[in-house]
Design a protein around this motif. Structure first.
Motif, short mmCIF file in Angstrom:
data_model
loop_
_atom_site.label_atom_id
_atom_site.label_comp_id
_atom_site.label_asym_id
_atom_site.label_seq_id
_atom_site.Cartn_x
_atom_site.Cartn_y
_atom_site.Cartn_z
N ASP A 184 0.86 -1.19 0.00
CA ASP A 184 0.00 0.00 0.00
C ASP A 184 0.89 1.23 0.00
O ASP A 184 1.74 1.38 0.89
CB ASP A 184 -0.90 0.02 1.23
N ILE A 185 0.67 2.10 -0.98
CA ILE A 185 1.44 3.33 -1.09
C ILE A 185 0.46 4.48 -1.11
O ILE A 185 -0.23 4.72 -2.11
CB ILE A 185 2.30 3.33 -2.37
N ALA A 186 0.37 5.18 0.00
CA ALA A 186 -0.64 6.23 0.14
C ALA A 186 -0.45 7.35 -0.89
O ALA A 186 -1.42 7.92 -1.38
CB ALA A 186 -0.59 6.81 1.55
N ALA A 187 0.79 7.64 -1.24
CA ALA A 187 1.07 8.75 -2.14
C ALA A 187 0.47 8.54 -3.53
O ALA A 187 0.13 9.51 -4.21
CB ALA A 187 2.57 8.96 -2.25
N VAL A 188 0.34 7.30 -3.93
CA VAL A 188 -0.21 7.04 -5.28
C VAL A 188 -1.55 6.34 -5.20
O VAL A 188 -2.22 6.14 -6.22
CB VAL A 188 0.77 6.21 -6.13
N GLY A 189 -1.94 5.92 -3.99
CA GLY A 189 -3.22 5.27 -3.81
C GLY A 189 -3.24 3.85 -4.33
O GLY A 189 -2.38 3.42 -5.09
N GLY A 190 -4.23 3.10 -3.91
CA GLY A 190 -4.40 1.75 -4.41
C GLY A 190 -3.51 0.73 -3.73
O GLY A 190 -2.63 1.08 -2.94
N ARG A 191 -3.78 -0.49 -4.04
CA ARG A 191 -3.00 -1.60 -3.49
C ARG A 191 -2.33 -2.31 -4.67
O ARG A 191 -2.96 -2.57 -5.70
CB ARG A 191 -3.93 -2.55 -2.73
N HIS A 192 -1.09 -2.64 -4.49
CA HIS A 192 -0.30 -3.29 -5.53
C HIS A 192 -0.02 -4.72 -5.10
O HIS A 192 0.33 -4.96 -3.94
CB HIS A 192 0.99 -2.51 -5.76
N TRP A 193 -0.13 -5.63 -6.05
CA TRP A 193 -0.02 -7.05 -5.73
C TRP A 193 1.14 -7.70 -6.47
O TRP A 193 1.42 -7.38 -7.63
CB TRP A 193 -1.30 -7.77 -6.13
N GLY A 194 1.76 -8.65 -5.78
CA GLY A 194 2.74 -9.50 -6.42
C GLY A 194 2.05 -10.79 -6.87
O GLY A 194 0.88 -11.03 -6.57
#
Length: 116
Positions: free
Chosen positions: A97-107
């Motif tokens: 989770d990266i608040a600065a860019v929003g959203g959740r990123h998955w591996g």
């Protein structure tokens, strides 16, 4: 942001494995990194997560056996899994989770199989 997961595999009950998850092209602080898992026929559950500042949370089922850690300089999280049990068998997926860019990123998911 791309997440590259590694680790996993087949291990006997009582054994250990370590999962790794590295974020690339992450130009902002990664606030939270963690893992979910999903076993066949079961709902996905949060296994562990760690904040940039070092706080951690665990599912009750893995407390005392799993440890999440982070190397913020390397944008990498680790999940050390000890005393594995057959019920830990699942596909483990890391996220960030990266608040600065929003959203959740998955591996990509990695299969952990605990069996004798």
């Amino acid at each position: 942001v791309q997440l590259q997961a590694s680790g996993g595999g087949l291990v006997q009950p009582g054994g250990s494995l370590r999962l790794s998850c590295t974020a690339s092209r992450a130009n902002f602080r990664i606030d939270i990194m963690g893992w979910y898992r999903q076993a066949p026929g079961k709902q996905r559950e949060l296994v562990a997560r760690g904040t940039h500042g070092g706080r951690t949370n665990y599912a009750d089922s893995v407390k005392g056996r799993f440890t999440i850690s982070r190397d913020n300089a390397k944008n990498t999280a680790y999940l050390q899994m000890n005393n594995l049990k057959p019920e830990d068998t699942a596909v483990y997926s890391c996220y960030a989770d990266i608040a600065a860019v929003g959203g959740r990123h998955w591996g990509q998911g990695t299969l952990v199989t605990v069996s004798s």
